[in-house]
Design a protein around this motif. Sequence first.
Motif, PDB file in Angstrom:
ATOM      1  N   VAL A   1      51.419  37.580  47.528  1.00  0.00           N
ATOM      2  CA  VAL A   1      50.238  36.817  47.141  1.00  0.00           C
ATOM      3  C   VAL A   1      50.211  35.476  47.865  1.00  0.00           C
ATOM      4  O   VAL A   1      51.192  34.730  47.853  1.00  0.00           O
TER       5      VAL A   1
ATOM      6  N   PHE B   1      47.779  31.884  48.292  1.00  0.00           N
ATOM      7  CA  PHE B   1      46.778  31.153  47.499  1.00  0.00           C
ATOM      8  C   PHE B   1      46.821  29.698  47.918  1.00  0.00           C
ATOM      9  O   PHE B   1      47.900  29.125  48.112  1.00  0.00           O
TER      10      PHE B   1
ATOM     11  N   LEU C   1      40.737  31.856  38.947  1.00  0.00           N
ATOM     12  CA  LEU C   1      41.694  32.938  39.171  1.00  0.00           C
ATOM     13  C   LEU C   1      41.351  34.047  38.194  1.00  0.00           C
ATOM     14  O   LEU C   1      41.428  33.853  36.975  1.00  0.00           O
TER      15      LEU C   1
ATOM     16  N   LYS D   1      47.838  37.715  37.240  1.00  0.00           N
ATOM     17  CA  LYS D   1      47.450  36.319  37.037  1.00  0.00           C
ATOM     18  C   LYS D   1      48.539  35.532  36.296  1.00  0.00           C
ATOM     19  O   LYS D   1      48.959  34.468  36.744  1.00  0.00           O
TER      20      LYS D   1
ATOM     21  N   THR E   1      39.618  33.292  43.362  1.00  0.00           N
ATOM     22  CA  THR E   1      40.539  34.285  43.916  1.00  0.00           C
ATOM     23  C   THR E   1      40.633  35.438  42.930  1.00  0.00           C
ATOM     24  O   THR E   1      40.811  35.222  41.728  1.00  0.00           O
TER      25      THR E   1
ATOM     26  N   LEU F   1      42.653  38.837  41.836  1.00  0.00           N
ATOM     27  CA  LEU F   1      43.875  39.629  41.934  1.00  0.00           C
ATOM     28  C   LEU F   1      43.624  41.018  41.370  1.00  0.00           C
ATOM     29  O   LEU F   1      42.910  41.172  40.375  1.00  0.00           O
TER      30      LEU F   1
ATOM     31  N   ARG G   1      47.922  42.084  43.998  1.00  0.00           N
ATOM     32  CA  ARG G   1      47.522  41.672  45.346  1.00  0.00           C
ATOM     33  C   ARG G   1      46.244  40.837  45.292  1.00  0.00           C
ATOM     34  O   ARG G   1      45.411  41.021  44.411  1.00  0.00           O
ATOM     35  N   VAL G   2      46.089  39.961  46.267  1.00  0.00           N
ATOM     36  CA  VAL G   2      44.833  39.221  46.423  1.00  0.00           C
ATOM     37  C   VAL G   2      43.836  40.131  47.122  1.00  0.00           C
ATOM     38  O   VAL G   2      44.094  40.610  48.233  1.00  0.00           O
TER      39      VAL G   2
ATOM     40  N   THR H   1      39.253  35.979  48.212  1.00  0.00           N
ATOM     41  CA  THR H   1      39.217  34.532  47.986  1.00  0.00           C
ATOM     42  C   THR H   1      37.997  33.988  48.714  1.00  0.00           C
ATOM     43  O   THR H   1      37.785  34.309  49.888  1.00  0.00           O
TER      44      THR H   1
END
Length: 509
Positions: free
Chosen positions: A26, A28, A38, A46, A215, A217, A221-222, A225
């Motif tokens: 991840v 950020f 988020l 998270k 962002t 999740l 995983r992201v 964004t």
Amino acid sequence: MAASIRAVEAAGIVRDFPGVRALDHVSFTLAAGEVHGLVGENGAGKSTFIKVLTGVYRPDAGRLRLRGEEVRFSSPLEAQRAGISTIYQETNLIPQMSVARNLFLGREPRGRFGLIDFARMRRLTEGILREYDLRLDVHRPLGAFGPGTQQMVALARAVEADARVVVMDEPTSSLDSREIATLFEVIGRLRAQGRSVIYVSHRLEELYRICDRVTVLRDGRVVHTGPVAGLDRLRLVSLMLGRNPADIAERGTTSFTGSHPEPADAPVLCATDLVRGPDLKGVSLAIRPGEVVGLGGLVGSGRSETAKAIAGALPLDSGEVTVAGLPVRGRTVRNAIRAGINLLPENRRTEGLIPSLSVRENIALAALPRLSRAGIVSEHRIDRIVETFVRRLGIKASGPGQRVSELSGGNQQKVLLARWLAMNPKVLLLDEPTRGIDVGTKAEVQSFIDELAVEGLAVLLVSSDLEELVEGSDRIVVLRDGVVVAELNGPDVTAEVVMTAMADPVPPS
């Protein structure tokens, strides 16, 4: 927003638990003066990311920078000293201590000989809380006040610690509209001061109102964004759920229809003239088999108190509760359960689940007396019941032996729901059943409530979500200051009508 300055930079963060990768590389960034949302379903990562950022967990891989300097926190205290404050969904303050002690815990003003200057601390507390529209007796224990007030005190504590980064985890979940407005004003002040906010919320309207970027999740995983402005809401939901936007548009983001078969005429539950101090002033309601009755009102209106009083968890000064025409004697939780009343409490972690026990143990807990013969518990019957409800509710766990504290919030809620359904109740009281859970799990829980009504269960739905009340209830009872001010019926009931009933003055007695 001072976008050129990075208050936080996380790169390639990995965090593993036995059999599960909670965070998968991840990355950020958080700019100075930015409010960054988020979001993601429960289990998306998270909470784990927040805990890595605030020193609760150490990452297994990756780097974390704070204002350009690489950091590796070994405890939340180290993170706090570095300038990161956190406001959790369930406040982590000390209810037995006074409001003043909680606000200044760990940084109390000192006088001569290094002793705590209590008089000064109380004056400072009163002045600070006035900025948050709170006028309290700061001598009183924090636990004497409701969840909304406790959350605002936690907010004041985090902000007054002069943190450069403030993490807010579902901060509005216990707040009324006035307190939410105050919160947003505080966030505006933080942004103007160049301080940064990570804002975790499932309420999309809040993200669009106050966040600069968001962002998303999913599965650790992201997946996205970018700026909130210009991001279509359907697109955001689809990113969170991992589904095609066309599919979501076709079926809607919730399957909670509120369309139940016509319930039987005779009520299964009658609560009559419930009175308790200043909280309840003669509340009466009835629920028929197969009916979902919504209970609405602002924070402090008596919603949760009504549910707890019916379930025997809150002593009454007067009033009567009957199930199928028979009075519930003794006004205790045990007697209410024996009569067929079960309560899913508002705060699942402190009032419902036992975090140190497994999924299996939490589900079977209430039903153990029924699963034993001559004092010997049938393990086979427990396994059968647990397997049935894990499958029926879609509880995601590595197995029935996994500790319930390791599950996502939505799956914890399902475990608690399974416990009470295993008791074959006649009446199910649901206090904020979708609070703090993601969009997908919320739809599952709401759809399951519909199924229970179809099967003939009487349901009381307590919710601060107006849309949930309107779409999911056959009737809505509205409370204000412990008094029933409206009972609304029919398809013409709208969120605006419910809101008007909440805001109208209590009619004279």
